[in-house]
Design a protein around this motif. Structure first.
Motif, PDB file in Angstrom:
ATOM      1  N   LEU A  33     -10.432 -14.300   5.359  1.00 21.15           N
ATOM      2  CA  LEU A  33      -9.782 -13.192   6.039  1.00 21.15           C
ATOM      3  C   LEU A  33      -8.300 -13.295   5.697  1.00 21.15           C
ATOM      4  CD1 LEU A  33     -10.300 -11.552   9.397  1.00 21.15           C
ATOM      5  CD2 LEU A  33      -8.012 -12.328   8.835  1.00 21.15           C
ATOM      6  N   PHE A  34      -7.729 -12.179   5.308  1.00 24.20           N
ATOM      7  CA  PHE A  34      -6.385 -12.175   4.740  1.00 24.20           C
ATOM      8  C   PHE A  34      -5.487 -11.247   5.546  1.00 24.20           C
ATOM      9  CE2 PHE A  34      -7.789 -14.350   0.943  1.00 24.20           C
ATOM     10  CZ  PHE A  34      -9.130 -14.021   0.894  1.00 24.20           C
ATOM     11  N   TRP A  35      -4.267 -11.663   5.720  1.00 25.96           N
ATOM     12  CA  TRP A  35      -3.225 -10.806   6.288  1.00 25.96           C
ATOM     13  C   TRP A  35      -2.184 -10.521   5.223  1.00 25.96           C
ATOM     14  CZ3 TRP A  35      -3.220  -8.263  10.842  1.00 25.96           C
ATOM     15  CH2 TRP A  35      -4.096  -8.685  11.850  1.00 25.96           C
ATOM     16  N   TYR A  36      -1.838  -9.240   5.144  1.00 29.06           N
ATOM     17  CA  TYR A  36      -0.807  -8.790   4.226  1.00 29.06           C
ATOM     18  C   TYR A  36       0.214  -7.983   5.015  1.00 29.06           C
ATOM     19  CZ  TYR A  36      -3.461  -9.933  -0.007  1.00 29.06           C
ATOM     20  OH  TYR A  36      -4.121 -10.585  -1.016  1.00 29.06           O
ATOM     21  N   ARG A  37       1.415  -7.945   4.484  1.00 26.37           N
ATOM     22  CA  ARG A  37       2.474  -7.090   5.018  1.00 26.37           C
ATOM     23  C   ARG A  37       2.774  -6.019   3.973  1.00 26.37           C
ATOM     24  NH1 ARG A  37       8.340  -8.259   7.411  1.00 26.37           N
ATOM     25  NH2 ARG A  37       9.395  -6.434   6.526  1.00 26.37           N
ATOM     26  N   GLN A  38       2.940  -4.771   4.411  1.00 23.35           N
ATOM     27  CA  GLN A  38       3.269  -3.699   3.486  1.00 23.35           C
ATOM     28  C   GLN A  38       4.480  -2.933   3.995  1.00 23.35           C
ATOM     29  OE1 GLN A  38       0.256  -0.645   2.802  1.00 23.35           O
ATOM     30  NE2 GLN A  38       1.010  -0.310   0.728  1.00 23.35           N
ATOM     31  N   ASP A  39       5.533  -2.926   3.210  1.00 18.75           N
ATOM     32  CA  ASP A  39       6.707  -2.132   3.523  1.00 18.75           C
ATOM     33  C   ASP A  39       6.522  -0.738   2.926  1.00 18.75           C
ATOM     34  OD1 ASP A  39       8.358  -5.147   3.055  1.00 18.75           O
ATOM     35  OD2 ASP A  39       8.406  -4.040   4.934  1.00 18.75           O
ATOM     36  N   PRO A  40       7.197   0.273   3.496  1.00 19.76           N
ATOM     37  CA  PRO A  40       7.011   1.653   3.012  1.00 19.76           C
ATOM     38  C   PRO A  40       7.246   1.784   1.517  1.00 19.76           C
ATOM     39  CG  PRO A  40       8.239   1.648   5.070  1.00 19.76           C
ATOM     40  CD  PRO A  40       8.115   0.206   4.657  1.00 19.76           C
ATOM     41  N   GLY A  41       6.313   2.410   0.820  1.00 16.61           N
ATOM     42  CA  GLY A  41       6.449   2.645  -0.615  1.00 16.61           C
ATOM     43  C   GLY A  41       6.275   1.419  -1.483  1.00 16.61           C
ATOM     44  N   LYS A  42       5.795   0.337  -0.909  1.00 21.43           N
ATOM     45  CA  LYS A  42       5.634  -0.922  -1.659  1.00 21.43           C
ATOM     46  C   LYS A  42       4.173  -1.366  -1.650  1.00 21.43           C
ATOM     47  CE  LYS A  42      10.193  -1.709  -1.935  1.00 21.43           C
ATOM     48  NZ  LYS A  42      10.970  -1.926  -3.156  1.00 21.43           N
ATOM     49  N   GLY A  43       3.869  -2.336  -2.505  1.00 20.96           N
ATOM     50  CA  GLY A  43       2.548  -2.930  -2.481  1.00 20.96           C
ATOM     51  C   GLY A  43       2.420  -3.968  -1.382  1.00 20.96           C
ATOM     52  N   PRO A  44       1.198  -4.267  -0.980  1.00 26.50           N
ATOM     53  CA  PRO A  44       0.996  -5.306   0.032  1.00 26.50           C
ATOM     54  C   PRO A  44       1.519  -6.656  -0.449  1.00 26.50           C
ATOM     55  CG  PRO A  44      -0.995  -3.975  -0.238  1.00 26.50           C
ATOM     56  CD  PRO A  44      -0.068  -3.606  -1.348  1.00 26.50           C
TER      57      PRO A  44
ATOM     58  N   GLU B 106       4.300  -2.748  -7.175  1.00 30.19           N
ATOM     59  CA  GLU B 106       4.870  -1.782  -6.239  1.00 30.19           C
ATOM     60  C   GLU B 106       4.139  -0.441  -6.265  1.00 30.19           C
ATOM     61  OE1 GLU B 106       9.223  -3.453  -5.249  1.00 30.19           O
ATOM     62  OE2 GLU B 106       9.079  -1.460  -6.159  1.00 30.19           O
ATOM     63  N   GLY B 107       3.223  -0.280  -7.190  1.00 27.51           N
ATOM     64  CA  GLY B 107       2.382   0.904  -7.202  1.00 27.51           C
ATOM     65  C   GLY B 107       2.865   2.002  -8.129  1.00 27.51           C
ATOM     66  N   SER B 108       1.910   2.827  -8.519  1.00 28.46           N
ATOM     67  CA  SER B 108       2.184   4.055  -9.280  1.00 28.46           C
ATOM     68  C   SER B 108       1.642   5.212  -8.458  1.00 28.46           C
ATOM     69  CB  SER B 108       1.489   4.032 -10.650  1.00 28.46           C
ATOM     70  OG  SER B 108       2.020   3.063 -11.502  1.00 28.46           O
ATOM     71  N   ARG B 109       2.541   6.109  -8.100  1.00 34.16           N
ATOM     72  CA  ARG B 109       2.088   7.266  -7.318  1.00 34.16           C
ATOM     73  C   ARG B 109       1.632   8.353  -8.272  1.00 34.16           C
ATOM     74  NH1 ARG B 109       1.825   8.805  -2.526  1.00 34.16           N
ATOM     75  NH2 ARG B 109       3.127   7.124  -1.722  1.00 34.16           N
TER      76      ARG B 109
END
Lengths: 112, 113
Positions: A33-44, B106-109
């Motif tokens: 089981l994994f916890w990730y943090r994601q900021d807006p517009g970013k990857g986990p 960071e992703g590609s939209r």
């Protein structure tokens, strides 16, 4: 089919106000089981892995715990920089490495 | 600190067009993945890739999708004929040991009009 449900959907805290986020899961043969943090517009961003009931992991103001049906992410004395979406994910025994099933996340906002 | 890099950061395309999303995983990693996140929805697994072949794919990953590691550094996702419902953020991830401790880009939209 693996299922992951997180609650609450959103949580607003004052700086210093401790709280917990919940992740309930249904999986066939939990392999992590994994916890990730994601900021807006970013990857986990990876935070923790838990493998067995009773296990706990800590990192700064965060502590993750695991039971047979759910996991909690405890946030102690949060700061505004802890504001983010926190994602829970599971890997089951029948899938390839790295295939995770994610919950919808809890949006945490910490006000100064 | 090593990181996964993705290009482009944002691509707008017309329905029916082909798109290629590119990723440079962390250099010593061996397992590569694509995930996607439709706005406001969960992060969803698309495909995993190891030893130059697909190790697992989801129901989303139909014949319109393909992945390739054309050289020692790049990992690409191709969508042959885009649909409106392909609009999403696409995340590349990698790991050295096949665990769920993934390093995401960071992703590609992708916006399909």
């Amino acid at each position: 089919e693996d299922q992951v449900t997180q609650s609450p959907e959103a949580l607003r805290l004052q700086e210093g106000e401790s709280s917990s986020l919940n992740c309930s899961y249904t999986v066939s043969g939990l392999r992590g089981l994994f916890w990730y943090r994601q900021d807006p517009g970013k990857g986990p961003e990876f935070l923790f892995t838990l493998y067995s009931a009773g296990e706990e992991k800590e990192k700064e103001r965060l502590k993750a715990t695991l039971t047979k049906k759910e996991s909690f992410l405890h946030i102690t004395a949060p700061k505004p920089e802890d504001s983010a979406t926190y994602l829970c994910a599971v890997r089951d025994g029948g899938t390839s490495y790295g295939k995770l099933t994610f919950g919808q996340g809890t949006i945490l906002t910490v006000h100064p | 600190e090593p990181e996964v890099t993705q290009t482009p950061s944002h691509q707008v395309t017309q329905m029916g067009q082909e798109v290629i999303l590119r990723c440079v995983p962390i250099s010593n990693h061996l397992y590569f993945y694509w995930y996607r996140q439709i706005l406001g929805q969960k992060v969803e697994f698309l495909v995993s890739f190891y030893n130059n072949e697909i190790s697992e794919k989801s129901e989303i990953f139909d014949d319109q999708f393909s992945v390739e590691r054309p050289d020692g550094s790049n990992f690409t996702l191709k969508i042959r004929s885009t649909k409106l419902e392909d609009s999403a953020m696409y995340f590349c991830a990698s790991t050295s040991d096949g665990t769920g401790e993934l390093f995401f880009g960071e992703g590609s939209r992708l916006t399909v009009l």
